[in-house]
Scaffold this motif. Structure first.
Motif, PDB file in Angstrom:
ATOM      1  N   PHE A 131      12.139   0.692   1.090  1.00 13.00           N
ATOM      2  CA  PHE A 131      10.724   0.439   1.329  1.00 13.00           C
ATOM      3  C   PHE A 131       9.859   1.464   0.609  1.00 13.00           C
ATOM      4  O   PHE A 131      10.298   2.574   0.322  1.00 13.00           O
ATOM      5  CB  PHE A 131      10.397   0.410   2.827  1.00 13.00           C
ATOM      6  CG  PHE A 131      10.450   1.745   3.533  1.00 13.00           C
ATOM      7  CD1 PHE A 131       9.350   2.600   3.531  1.00 13.00           C
ATOM      8  CD2 PHE A 131      11.591   2.140   4.228  1.00 13.00           C
ATOM      9  CE1 PHE A 131       9.387   3.820   4.196  1.00 13.00           C
ATOM     10  CE2 PHE A 131      11.634   3.363   4.899  1.00 13.00           C
ATOM     11  CZ  PHE A 131      10.528   4.192   4.884  1.00 13.00           C
ATOM     12  N   MET A 132       8.639   1.041   0.300  1.00 14.76           N
ATOM     13  CA  MET A 132       7.637   1.919  -0.300  1.00 14.76           C
ATOM     14  C   MET A 132       6.333   1.739   0.473  1.00 14.76           C
ATOM     15  O   MET A 132       5.988   0.619   0.879  1.00 14.76           O
ATOM     16  CB  MET A 132       7.408   1.577  -1.772  1.00 14.76           C
ATOM     17  CG  MET A 132       8.633   1.740  -2.650  1.00 14.76           C
ATOM     18  SD  MET A 132       8.304   1.339  -4.391  1.00 14.76           S
ATOM     19  CE  MET A 132       7.505   2.860  -4.920  1.00 14.76           C
ATOM     20  N   ILE A 133       5.636   2.836   0.656  1.00 12.58           N
ATOM     21  CA  ILE A 133       4.336   2.799   1.333  1.00 12.58           C
ATOM     22  C   ILE A 133       3.337   3.542   0.457  1.00 12.58           C
ATOM     23  O   ILE A 133       3.584   4.681   0.045  1.00 12.58           O
ATOM     24  CB  ILE A 133       4.395   3.453   2.722  1.00 12.58           C
ATOM     25  CG1 ILE A 133       5.509   2.833   3.564  1.00 12.58           C
ATOM     26  CG2 ILE A 133       3.054   3.287   3.439  1.00 12.58           C
ATOM     27  CD1 ILE A 133       5.821   3.602   4.826  1.00 12.58           C
ATOM     28  N   PRO A 142      -4.441   2.594   4.767  1.00 12.69           N
ATOM     29  CA  PRO A 142      -5.667   3.325   4.464  1.00 12.69           C
ATOM     30  C   PRO A 142      -5.806   4.682   5.149  1.00 12.69           C
ATOM     31  O   PRO A 142      -6.743   5.415   4.874  1.00 12.69           O
ATOM     32  CB  PRO A 142      -6.754   2.370   4.973  1.00 12.69           C
ATOM     33  CG  PRO A 142      -6.109   1.720   6.168  1.00 12.69           C
ATOM     34  CD  PRO A 142      -4.642   1.634   5.863  1.00 12.69           C
ATOM     35  N   THR A 143      -4.899   5.008   6.085  1.00 15.87           N
ATOM     36  CA  THR A 143      -5.034   6.263   6.837  1.00 15.87           C
ATOM     37  C   THR A 143      -3.689   6.977   6.946  1.00 15.87           C
ATOM     38  O   THR A 143      -2.620   6.351   6.834  1.00 15.87           O
ATOM     39  CB  THR A 143      -5.573   6.017   8.263  1.00 15.87           C
ATOM     40  OG1 THR A 143      -4.572   5.322   9.031  1.00 15.87           O
ATOM     41  CG2 THR A 143      -6.872   5.212   8.243  1.00 15.87           C
ATOM     42  N   LEU A 144      -3.758   8.267   7.228  1.00 21.21           N
ATOM     43  CA  LEU A 144      -2.547   9.062   7.388  1.00 21.21           C
ATOM     44  C   LEU A 144      -1.751   8.610   8.613  1.00 21.21           C
ATOM     45  O   LEU A 144      -0.518   8.566   8.578  1.00 21.21           O
ATOM     46  CB  LEU A 144      -2.913  10.547   7.494  1.00 21.21           C
ATOM     47  CG  LEU A 144      -1.761  11.538   7.669  1.00 21.21           C
ATOM     48  CD1 LEU A 144      -0.695  11.363   6.591  1.00 21.21           C
ATOM     49  CD2 LEU A 144      -2.293  12.976   7.672  1.00 21.21           C
ATOM     50  N   ASP A 188      -8.944   4.901   2.986  1.00 15.78           N
ATOM     51  CA  ASP A 188     -10.086   4.001   3.206  1.00 15.78           C
ATOM     52  C   ASP A 188     -10.070   2.743   2.345  1.00 15.78           C
ATOM     53  O   ASP A 188     -11.111   2.083   2.209  1.00 15.78           O
ATOM     54  CB  ASP A 188     -11.416   4.751   3.001  1.00 15.78           C
ATOM     55  CG  ASP A 188     -11.556   5.943   3.918  1.00 15.78           C
ATOM     56  OD1 ASP A 188     -11.134   5.838   5.083  1.00 15.78           O
ATOM     57  OD2 ASP A 188     -12.051   6.998   3.481  1.00 15.78           O
ATOM     58  N   ILE A 189      -8.949   2.385   1.771  1.00 10.13           N
ATOM     59  CA  ILE A 189      -8.917   1.172   0.947  1.00 10.13           C
ATOM     60  C   ILE A 189      -9.159  -0.060   1.817  1.00 10.13           C
ATOM     61  O   ILE A 189      -8.646  -0.154   2.931  1.00 10.13           O
ATOM     62  CB  ILE A 189      -7.586   1.063   0.176  1.00 10.13           C
ATOM     63  CG1 ILE A 189      -7.669  -0.058  -0.857  1.00 10.13           C
ATOM     64  CG2 ILE A 189      -6.414   0.854   1.118  1.00 10.13           C
ATOM     65  CD1 ILE A 189      -6.529  -0.063  -1.856  1.00 10.13           C
ATOM     66  N   SER A 190      -9.967  -0.996   1.319  1.00  9.84           N
ATOM     67  CA  SER A 190     -10.304  -2.186   2.096  1.00  9.84           C
ATOM     68  C   SER A 190      -9.558  -3.431   1.614  1.00  9.84           C
ATOM     69  O   SER A 190      -9.499  -4.429   2.331  1.00  9.84           O
ATOM     70  CB  SER A 190     -11.812  -2.455   2.019  1.00  9.84           C
ATOM     71  OG  SER A 190     -12.226  -2.613   0.671  1.00  9.84           O
TER      72      SER A 190
END
Length: 220
Positions: A70-72, A104-106, A77-79
């Motif tokens: 898997f990759m993340i 979009p967040t940690l 903040d990407i919409s």
């Protein structure tokens, strides 16, 4: 391989420029110690050498676990619901067969790592979380602002989530039977053929779960 860059960042407190280390790509299979630095958030801790100001600096970071496939991609903040990294896809065509997620967040970044390491399907997790959020909101008579997967106990057949309520700093825990997750997985798989692209990173989150559940209810 992991990739690190250096970039000048101005201190938000005193304005002084600081030479800052940023991990833009992490291969945790080759450098497992970086995984712990994500979980304790030290990888995103920033310190001003001039005034001593400490802050959290979250920047785009690509996480790759080769063994669990898997990759993340953390992009603050990407919409967008999906992102295709053409250069990455061309360089590594074999990536089309692994799970690729956009967050979009940690906190979402850390959650995806934990649930994939636990062998779970994040689509089913998001659907189960959506159902439990309603239970928590009614029980606490408060609005749920966010929720995260936090535990899996195969022996007792339980899965657990931490929910944050508006106006309440500490999270509350809500667990449920694994049957709820398994039913959610059935719903997710009902749309498997037409929902996820072969390339690119996809955002699987609460809006995705709400839309998928609506489509499922309309179908049945």
């Amino acid at each position: 391989m992991s990739r690190i860059i250096r970039k000048e960042v101005n201190c938000p407190h005193c304005g002084a420029p600081n030479d800052t280390e940023m991990w833009t790509s992490i291969n945790v299979s080759l450098e497992p110690e970086l995984r712990e630095r994500i979980m304790d958030e030290s990888l995103f801790h920033w310190h001003c050498d001039q005034c001593g100001w400490d802050a959290q600096l979250v920047y785009p970071c690509l996480y790759h676990d080769m063994e669990r496939r898997f990759m993340i991609y953390l992009i603050p903040d990407i919409s967008e619901k999906a992102l295709v990294d053409s250069e990455l896809e061309r360089a590594f065509p074999e990536l089309s067969t692994i799970r690729k997620r956009l967050v979009p967040t940690l906190n979402k970044f850390k959650e995806k790592i934990l649930l994939f390491e636990a062998g779970l399907d994040d689509r089913a997790v998001e659907l189960a979380k959506l159902a439990l959020a309603e239970v928590v909101a009614k029980k606490q008579n408060k609005t749920v602002s966010s929720g995260y997967f936090c535990s899996l106990d195969a022996e007792t057949g339980r899965i657990g989530f931490s929910f944050f309520l508006e106006g309440q700093p500490e999270p509350c825990y809500q667990g449920t039977r694994l049957e709820v997750y398994e039913k959610s997985l059935e719903i997710a798989r009902a749309f498997e053929s037409d929902e996820l692209p072969e390339d690119g990173f996809v955002k699987i989150d609460t809006p995705w779960a709400s839309e998928t559940l609506h489509r499922y209810q309309a179908r049945v």
